[in-house]
Design a protein around this motif. Structure first.
Motif, PDB file in Angstrom:
ATOM      1  N   LEU A  89       0.844  -1.203   0.021  1.00 36.91           N
ATOM      2  CA  LEU A  89       0.003  -0.103  -0.045  1.00 36.91           C
ATOM      3  C   LEU A  89       0.908   1.347  -0.020  1.00 36.91           C
ATOM      4  O   LEU A  89       1.940   1.275   0.531  1.00 36.91           O
ATOM      5  CB  LEU A  89      -0.858  -0.116   1.209  1.00 36.91           C
ATOM      6  N   GLY A  90       0.523   2.076  -0.735  1.00 33.62           N
ATOM      7  CA  GLY A  90       1.196   3.576  -0.663  1.00 33.62           C
ATOM      8  C   GLY A  90       2.416   3.518  -2.035  1.00 33.62           C
ATOM      9  O   GLY A  90       2.729   4.535  -2.261  1.00 33.62           O
ATOM     10  N   THR A  91       2.662   2.188  -2.246  1.00 34.02           N
ATOM     11  CA  THR A  91       3.615   2.148  -3.454  1.00 34.02           C
ATOM     12  C   THR A  91       2.851   1.826  -4.945  1.00 34.02           C
ATOM     13  O   THR A  91       3.438   2.002  -6.115  1.00 34.02           O
ATOM     14  CB  THR A  91       4.579   1.041  -3.243  1.00 34.02           C
ATOM     15  N   LEU A  92       1.761   1.569  -4.880  1.00 29.34           N
ATOM     16  CA  LEU A  92       0.838   1.227  -5.996  1.00 29.34           C
ATOM     17  C   LEU A  92       0.273   2.644  -6.677  1.00 29.34           C
ATOM     18  O   LEU A  92       0.003   3.397  -5.980  1.00 29.34           O
ATOM     19  CB  LEU A  92      -0.154   0.282  -5.847  1.00 29.34           C
ATOM     20  N   GLN A  93       0.023   2.546  -7.975  1.00 24.20           N
ATOM     21  CA  GLN A  93      -1.210   3.474  -8.574  1.00 24.20           C
ATOM     22  C   GLN A  93      -2.291   3.045  -7.811  1.00 24.20           C
ATOM     23  O   GLN A  93      -2.748   1.953  -8.236  1.00 24.20           O
ATOM     24  CB  GLN A  93      -1.060   3.324  -9.998  1.00 24.20           C
ATOM     25  N   THR A  94      -2.988   3.876  -7.282  1.00 31.31           N
ATOM     26  CA  THR A  94      -4.033   3.603  -6.343  1.00 31.31           C
ATOM     27  C   THR A  94      -5.486   3.749  -7.260  1.00 31.31           C
ATOM     28  O   THR A  94      -6.159   4.825  -7.240  1.00 31.31           O
ATOM     29  CB  THR A  94      -4.441   4.495  -5.259  1.00 31.31           C
ATOM     30  N   SER A  95      -5.748   2.825  -8.160  1.00 29.56           N
ATOM     31  CA  SER A  95      -6.942   2.608  -8.808  1.00 29.56           C
ATOM     32  C   SER A  95      -7.612   1.304  -8.486  1.00 29.56           C
ATOM     33  O   SER A  95      -7.095   0.359  -7.829  1.00 29.56           O
ATOM     34  CB  SER A  95      -6.467   2.737 -10.602  1.00 29.56           C
ATOM     35  N   GLU A  96      -8.750   0.803  -9.149  1.00 34.46           N
ATOM     36  CA  GLU A  96      -9.531  -0.095  -8.841  1.00 34.46           C
ATOM     37  C   GLU A  96      -9.005  -1.354  -9.400  1.00 34.46           C
ATOM     38  O   GLU A  96      -8.876  -2.502  -8.682  1.00 34.46           O
ATOM     39  CB  GLU A  96     -11.083  -0.044  -9.596  1.00 34.46           C
ATOM     40  N   LEU A  97      -8.373  -1.206 -10.545  1.00 34.22           N
ATOM     41  CA  LEU A  97      -7.477  -2.399 -11.262  1.00 34.22           C
ATOM     42  C   LEU A  97      -6.465  -2.807 -10.128  1.00 34.22           C
ATOM     43  O   LEU A  97      -5.777  -3.734 -10.265  1.00 34.22           O
ATOM     44  CB  LEU A  97      -7.160  -2.091 -12.579  1.00 34.22           C
TER      45      LEU A  97
END
Length: 519
Positions: free
Chosen positions: A270-278
């Motif tokens: 968490l916090g390292t990803l592009q925060t989108s539904e996919l």
């Protein structure tokens, strides 16, 4: 030794709006249960008028109840995981304790009623057998008339995290980690459900029926439950791990928490990803198996011939519980066999007295790992040779087993088994009623929990206010009729990780059921 307690549970997390492009917070939830046909959850959207306000909520219901258990209403989204807290107590009865028989009638279709009698005490049903030469009763909050209600329904009209958590204080039922995200970008966590009120003890040990502890047993005040709002990190997560320290035991009692490896991997991501539904869905499908890294290293150190096919196979492991991996099944079984070998030796006196002692209820990972890597190991292995030779023997026996089988992949071993109750009658019914058997990645030790018939009974990812972009996955279709076009709808997306919409916009009515009150 029975299956370890890793599959029973769920994952959930919520990230603040600062991580998303539109400023809305985002919530992800996947509930791990036994997989079956029909599925335990029913995907639904409810639209109704409440005090002049139109309410629309979408998510998962439990068939037979008017409740959205996990879902979103345009303002607030909510998800849950099992809190793994103890809600029952054993009460040791005095010799003069009043015990009476309660009749239970079980209706049997096409046959006579079955009558059974249950010994009952003021504390609850009396369990067969004795404990410390006492008969004992089960005091469980679920037996209390105040332990369950339909409070979930009040969440459907809440507008933000703070009011949702306040409303959740009125929900009675199983004790759960509840997580909220709202349209303004806020997130929050609390406990929801019914806990026993205990004074002077935490529930780990039985209590005497004539003790002060027994006389003060009751239902815990939900206003005392902890709550966490927006954090410094900007996200919250649970995966059946311990969420509170021991200072809370006077309120929540003790827990039988699951190994925190899933929670750790979720936190790390968490916090390292592009925060989108996919991206959230991809995390739900993560099969990275860092839990086994040290066992992998240990195995390599035990193989003396560094040019052997076994060494090359183990060394080639990609650090995932992937369906294509031929090394992962060996690594997994090596760890399991080592645990069983040493646990049985250590606990043999207990097993001699209690052959059904529930080893699967405890997490022995760290104690066994410490033993394997200490001098204690050689002491325990005296009648088995040196510790290292015993570990090598375990490894080579496992290798022979898999070599004879042609080194099957993890996917060949871990095929999904999602069966209808009637399919066992005939192989023809199996093909007609069951979901397809597909090679699958995942395990109990990775975010993507999936081992044969245990896995995500649903997956949901949603930003409140953007439900039309949300994702919902189910291992079976909505219809229970196998000739229906909807019987298997959604299975393909659930198995492959493709997106399936949370909110389905129906342009043309396909069918209609009209419910008329009083008829």
């Amino acid at each position: 030794m029975k299956q370890e307690k890793f599959g029973i549970g769920s994952n959930q997390w919520a990230l603040e709006g600062k991580f998303t492009k539109d400023g809305r917070s985002i919530l992800a939830c996947d509930l791990h249960l036994d997989l079956m046909v029909p599925n335990i959850w029913y995907h639904a959207g409810l639209k109704y008028n409440k005090n002049g306000e139109e309410i629309f909520v979408v998510g998962a219901t439990l068939p037979g109840t008017p409740l959205i258990i996990v879902g979103s209403n345009g303002h607030v989204s909510w998800g849950l995981t099992n809190a793994e807290l103890d809600t029952s107590d054993l009460v040791l009865l005095e010799s003069d304790e009043k015990i009476w028989q309660r009749e239970e009638i079980i209706k049997v279709k096409g046959d006579k009623d079955f009558l059974t009698e249950i010994d009952q005490s003021q504390w609850g049903p009396v369990i067969p057998g004795t404990y410390l030469n006492h008969r004992f009763a089960l005091k469980w909050v679920a037996h209390d008339t105040q332990a369950c209600n339909l409070g979930f329904i009040d969440l459907e009209s809440e507008k933000d995290v703070y009011s949702a958590i306040s409303t959740s204080r009125h929900i009675k039922g199983p004790i759960l980690n509840f997580m909220f995200a709202d349209k303004s970008g806020k997130v929050g966590w609390t406990l929801v459900g019914t806990l026993p009120k205990r004074i002077g003890f935490n529930g780990e040990l039985p209590i005497q029926s004539n003790s002060i502890e027994a006389k003060t047993l009751g239902i815990q005040n939900t206003k005392l439950y902890p709550a966490v709002y927006n954090t410094k990190e900007g996200f919250l997560f649970t995966a059946n791990n311990r969420t509170l320290d021991t200072s809370w035991e006077s309120i929540i009692g003790h827990g039988t928490y699951i190994n925190p490896i899933r929670a750790y991997q979720i936190q790390k991501s968490l916090g390292t990803l592009q925060t989108s539904e996919l991206e959230m869905l991809r995390l739900q499908f993560s099969d990275e198996a860092i839990f086994f890294n040290r066992w992998h290293t240990l195995m390599l150190s035990l193989i003396e011939d560094k040019n052997s096919s076994l060494y090359n196979l183990i060394q080639s492991w990609d650090k995932h519980a992937s369906s294509e991996s031929r090394a992962y099944p060996l690594i997994r079984e090596f760890r399991q066999t080592v645990l069983e070998t040493f646990l049985i030796k250590i606990l043999q006196p207990v097993l001699d007295q209690y052959s059904d002692f529930p080893l699967s209820m405890f997490d022995f990972e760290e104690p066994i790992w410490m033993i394997v890597n200490s001098n204690i190991c050689d002491v325990l292995s005296k009648d088995m040779g040196s510790c290292r030779s015993k570990l090598s023997d375990i490894l080579y026996k496992i290798n022979i087993k898999y070599e004879l089988a042609g080194y099957p992949t993890w996917g060949e071993i871990n095929q999904t088994v999602i069966q209808h109750p009637l399919s066992s009658i005939s192989i023809l019914l199996e093909k007609f009623l069951d979901m397809p058997k597909n090679p699958s990645s995942g395990d109990f030790f990775v975010p993507k929990v999936l081992v044969k018939n245990v896995g995500a009974s649903l997956r949901m990812v949603v930003k409140p206010g953007a439900e039309n972009e949300g994702i919902y996955q189910s291992p079976t279709g909505q219809a229970s009729n196998p000739i229906s076009q909807f019987y298997r709808v959604g299975y393909k997306e659930w198995a492959s990780g493709q997106s399936f919409p949370l909110t389905v916009i129906v342009k043309d009515s396909i069918g209609q059921i009209r419910l008329v009150p009083g008829k």
